[in-house]
Design an enzyme around this catalytic site. Sequence first.
Site, PDB file in Angstrom:
ATOM      1  N   GLY A  12     -27.410  -8.987  80.983  1.00 31.35           N
ATOM      2  CA  GLY A  12     -26.461  -9.961  81.483  1.00 31.35           C
ATOM      3  C   GLY A  12     -25.205  -9.322  82.045  1.00 31.35           C
ATOM      4  O   GLY A  12     -24.719  -9.698  83.121  1.00 31.35           O
ATOM      5  N   LYS A 182     -45.402  -7.030  83.742  1.00 29.08           N
ATOM      6  CA  LYS A 182     -44.279  -6.421  83.026  1.00 29.08           C
ATOM      7  C   LYS A 182     -44.579  -6.354  81.530  1.00 29.08           C
ATOM      8  O   LYS A 182     -44.247  -5.368  80.861  1.00 29.08           O
ATOM      9  CB  LYS A 182     -43.006  -7.239  83.277  1.00 29.08           C
ATOM     10  CG  LYS A 182     -41.774  -6.727  82.522  1.00 29.08           C
ATOM     11  CD  LYS A 182     -41.359  -5.352  83.012  1.00 29.08           C
ATOM     12  CE  LYS A 182     -40.194  -4.767  82.200  1.00 29.08           C
ATOM     13  NZ  LYS A 182     -38.974  -5.593  82.250  1.00 29.08           N
ATOM     14  N   ASN A 186     -44.624  -3.123  79.069  1.00 28.91           N
ATOM     15  CA  ASN A 186     -43.894  -3.110  77.806  1.00 28.91           C
ATOM     16  C   ASN A 186     -44.808  -2.781  76.628  1.00 28.91           C
ATOM     17  O   ASN A 186     -44.403  -2.084  75.697  1.00 28.91           O
ATOM     18  CB  ASN A 186     -43.222  -4.462  77.569  1.00 28.91           C
ATOM     19  CG  ASN A 186     -41.960  -4.640  78.395  1.00 28.91           C
ATOM     20  OD1 ASN A 186     -41.294  -3.669  78.727  1.00 28.91           O
ATOM     21  ND2 ASN A 186     -41.635  -5.864  78.746  1.00 28.91           N
ATOM     22  N   ASN A 190     -43.046   0.048  74.600  1.00 29.09           N
ATOM     23  CA  ASN A 190     -42.136  -0.417  73.555  1.00 29.09           C
ATOM     24  C   ASN A 190     -42.629  -0.229  72.124  1.00 29.09           C
ATOM     25  O   ASN A 190     -41.912   0.348  71.299  1.00 29.09           O
ATOM     26  CB  ASN A 190     -41.764  -1.873  73.811  1.00 29.09           C
ATOM     27  CG  ASN A 190     -40.666  -2.010  74.849  1.00 29.09           C
ATOM     28  OD1 ASN A 190     -40.390  -1.089  75.602  1.00 29.09           O
ATOM     29  ND2 ASN A 190     -40.040  -3.167  74.888  1.00 29.09           N
ATOM     30  N   GLU A 261     -38.797  -8.394  70.118  1.00 25.47           N
ATOM     31  CA  GLU A 261     -39.563  -9.360  70.898  1.00 25.47           C
ATOM     32  C   GLU A 261     -41.065  -9.031  70.872  1.00 25.47           C
ATOM     33  O   GLU A 261     -41.780  -9.369  71.801  1.00 25.47           O
ATOM     34  CB  GLU A 261     -39.050  -9.377  72.338  1.00 25.47           C
ATOM     35  CG  GLU A 261     -37.620  -9.860  72.460  1.00 25.47           C
ATOM     36  CD  GLU A 261     -37.085  -9.778  73.877  1.00 25.47           C
ATOM     37  OE1 GLU A 261     -36.714 -10.827  74.430  1.00 25.47           O
ATOM     38  OE2 GLU A 261     -37.052  -8.671  74.428  1.00 25.47           O
TER      39      GLU A 261
END
Length: 300
Positions: A12, A182, A186, A190, A261
């Site tokens: 952000g 994507k 990940n 990740n 996540e």
Amino acid sequence: MNVVVIGAGAVGQLMASFLAQAQMHVTLVVRRQEQADELNLKQLKRINLDGSLTMQQIASTVDLKSLSQPDLIIIAVKYGQLPNIYKQLTDLPKEIPVLFVQNGLAHFDEALRLPQHTIAFSSVSFGAQTLDCSTVQHRGVGPIRIGIARGDEGVFNKLLHLGSALFPIELVDDAEQMLFEKAVLNCLINPLTAVLQIKNGDLLTNKQAHLLMHTIYQELAEAFVHIKRSIPFSTVIALCEKTAANTSSMLADRIHGRKSEVESIVGVVLQKALGNGYSLPTLRTLYHQVLAIEESGERY
């Protein structure tokens, strides 16, 4: 354009900084009044790749409803914060376009149940790290890919003109496919970096980590036949090279003791693979390891 960015994390803050530099009027919506006060008192600082400093005056608030009708709302919070955002969006004018910037696929169908007429999704591959409440470090150039799921693409065409060599923006045809690709990338980086506690580049230099990553890629390529065409393994290698010094978001969550996540990224991919008749044993093991680490409360 009058742009509202919800979420003042690394993504952000970096997006707000570049948009403000492109002469957009940007307002950051944050959770804590202390951060809003600091951003309003100070300028938003961006440390560039060359070490130089860029400063932009950014308005900040904790109250989305207090803002006049923006031309675009960008939602740059993590998946777990979206339920509260959904509630706020339902009370806003349906004509305001909304752009979701989250990892994974879990939010795709959820967001499309909102009343907004124009909804788009974004996949970002730049590197960013927050240093404090009003400072973000740009750690790597990568495109912002935007897929429009429904509605008018006019506002997003305007964003294309704001792109630069350091902040490239591109439109894609299939928002859901973009998010899936994507999520696959990940899945390859990740959970491995989170469990092994290594940087992205170590997936190339550590032989065993590289073998695990390649094994996961082979499992994914069997479950989803188009992956070898849309995401060749050379693309995975190039991404690891480009982000070699980066700490993945999942490892960062482990370091700071936050919930990751993993469900919205890896869990959804595992579910889709199971629907195709594939269990992805290596990736599934990593998935449960990440969940076990979170449950135990272990930190880096």
